[in-house]
Design an enzyme around this catalytic site. Structure first.
Site, short mmCIF file in Angstrom:
data_model
loop_
_atom_site.label_atom_id
_atom_site.label_comp_id
_atom_site.label_asym_id
_atom_site.label_seq_id
_atom_site.Cartn_x
_atom_site.Cartn_y
_atom_site.Cartn_z
N CYS A 118 66.80 21.88 56.20
CA CYS A 118 66.43 23.06 55.44
C CYS A 118 65.19 22.68 54.66
O CYS A 118 65.29 21.99 53.64
CB CYS A 118 67.55 23.49 54.50
SG CYS A 118 67.07 24.85 53.41
N CYS A 121 65.15 24.58 50.95
CA CYS A 121 66.10 24.26 49.88
C CYS A 121 67.09 23.23 50.38
O CYS A 121 66.69 22.08 50.64
CB CYS A 121 66.76 25.50 49.27
SG CYS A 121 67.51 26.68 50.41
N SER A 122 68.36 23.59 50.53
CA SER A 122 69.34 22.57 50.94
C SER A 122 70.46 23.19 51.76
O SER A 122 71.59 22.74 51.70
CB SER A 122 69.92 21.89 49.70
OG SER A 122 70.54 22.86 48.87
N CYS A 123 70.14 24.25 52.53
CA CYS A 123 71.17 24.94 53.31
C CYS A 123 71.87 23.96 54.25
O CYS A 123 71.23 23.20 54.97
CB CYS A 123 70.53 26.08 54.11
SG CYS A 123 69.79 27.33 53.05
#
Lengths: 222, 221
Positions: A118, A121-123
């Site tokens: 991702c 972000c941090s999906c």
């Protein structure tokens, strides 16, 4: 447990205070103060906070995903279901919800290796893998996974032949990707439980392969 | 927005440091930061796109110099202040200075497991047919919105191919700004690395993104 993890941009030691003297780091005080405010104002229930922590420490983690992969290896009907409707197939094993509402499974093959990132972000697919590791959320990984995945994989100790095609999945929406690693040779007839033990978190992100059972035998003999 | 969160293709951050599978948290405050973020979100005062936008609007220096849960806490503080649940003065003073604003009831411990298991599905029923079909060539728009977007810089103005039609999903670019779900068709779009990175592109690499319909235009075959 008073440490300060590295910043997203990497550990340049420029602004970090380790507080070796036993003092609390600024961020620790900041979080503690905010928690007190939120509890005192009645916006959050401390028992709920504890329940959330306990859930991600003990119930939701990469062993869930390992069971999905093992089932896919062992059961051709489940494998088809996983490839056609991963959300439902994974849900049938009891894994669903937050950050896994819309799942897609991507299988590695002899010719194609999948890697999930991702960049924005941090999906990450929480119901099957739990919370993402620091590296997955860090700039070194997020910046390079899409431009130099071979270099990134080499840092994980995975050197793929130049002929192996790499497919990188940048999770820019709410679709969450689970990599199904290749089933190792020499595991014919294994139970799902034994198979699941070969499936690491990293292999389900694409940053590794399933464990070669020959290496386990070596450890047992050693 | 072209913020520090949009990291794809940047260089100079150094090697990736792996970590063992069992390390879920690295400090007790990280546990509280995660739990506070989830429990506060359950009040329904903002949506996930607003959360992401709160984090990405941190100053780029602050974003990159903070650990991930630090970014979450800083983003949470911004959301709480914007929704007038707490004030900046209260955060600075670490004490309650104003009566709480009425909200929905706080998430109860007994509701944590069912709430997490339910999640928040983001798909919506289609209202119109999809504009693009699997296999079709498309080009992402060259856009530089100042607000929230999920079209990363490295994939703007690039020619790719529709690989899957995911369905209709809430549109973050609108939802992050309180403009409602504005749901659109969402596609899996795949690009050869040479299209994204030119001559430095790995000839055996494809990269895909999930792209909303308004990010795309048809391209010549």
């Amino acid at each position: 447990m008073g440490s300060v993890p590295p910043p997203i941009g990497g550990d340049n030691h420029a602004h970090r205070h380790d507080h070796d003297d036993g003092g609390l780091a600024d961020i620790e005080l900041r979080v503690r103060a905010l928690e007190s405010l939120m509890i005192e104002k009645g916006y959050v229930d401390p028992a709920a906070l504890d329940a959330i922590v306990e859930t991600y420490e003990t119930k939701i983690g990469p062993r869930n995903g390992a069971r999905v992969v093992a089932r896919s290896w062992a059961d051709p009907a489940f494998r088809r279901w996983l490839n056609e409707d991963a959300t439902a197939a994974i849900g049938s094993l009891g894994y669903s919800g937050r950050q896994g509402e819309h799942m897609t499974a991507v299988e590695n093959t002899a010719d194609v290796h999948n890697l999930v990132v991702c960049t924005l972000c941090s999906c990450y697919p929480w119901p099957v893998l739990g919370l993402p590791p620091v590296w997955y959320k860090s700039a070194p990984y997020r910046s390079r996974a899409v431009i130099d995945p071979r270099g990134v994989l080499a840092e994980f100790g995975l050197r793929l032949p130049a002929s192996t095609k790499i497919r990188v999945w940048d999770s820019t929406a709410e679709i969450r990707y689970l990599v199904v690693p290749l089933r190792p040779a020499g595991t014919e007839g294994w139970s799902e439980e034994r198979l699941a033990a070969l499936v690491s978190r990293d292999s389900m992100v694409g940053a590794g392969l399933a464990t070669d059972p020959a290496s386990l035998a070596g450890e047992a003999a050693a | 927005m072209n913020g520090a969160q949009d990291l794809g293709g940047m260089m100079g951050f150094g090697p990736v440091a792996g970590e063992p599978e069992g390390e879920v948290f690295h400090a007790d405050w990280e546990k509280r930061a995660l739990a506070l973020t989830i429990a506060s979100g359950a009040l329904g005062e903002w949506n996930i796109d607003m959360s992401r936008h709160a984090r990405e609007t941190l100053h780029p220096t602050d974003y990159l110099a903070s650990s991930y849960y630090e970014v979450w806490i800083k983003g949470l503080e911004k959301l709480l202040v914007a929704r007038e649940l707490v004030t900046s003065e209260e955060i600075a003073a670490s004490s309650v200075l104003h009566a709480p604003r009425p909200t929905s009831p706080p998430l109860a411990a007994a509701d944590v497991a069912p709430t997490l298991a339910k999640g928040t599905p983001c798909d919506r029923p289609p209202q119109a047919p999809a504009r693009f079909k699997v296999g079709q060539a498309v080009r992402t728009l060259n856009v530089n919105p100042s607000g929230h977007t999920r079209l990363p810089r490295y994939a703007r103005g690039k020619r790719g191919r529709i690989e899957r039609v995911h369905g209709v999903f809430i549109f973050p670019d609108a939802n992050a700004h309180g403009l409602g779900p504005s749901a659109q068709w969402l596609y899996l779009v795949c690009f050869p690395a040479s299209e994204l990175w030119g001559r430095e592109g790995d000839p055996a690499l494809d990269v895909s993104i999930d792209a909303w319909e308004s990010y795309l235009e048809g391209a010549a075959e």
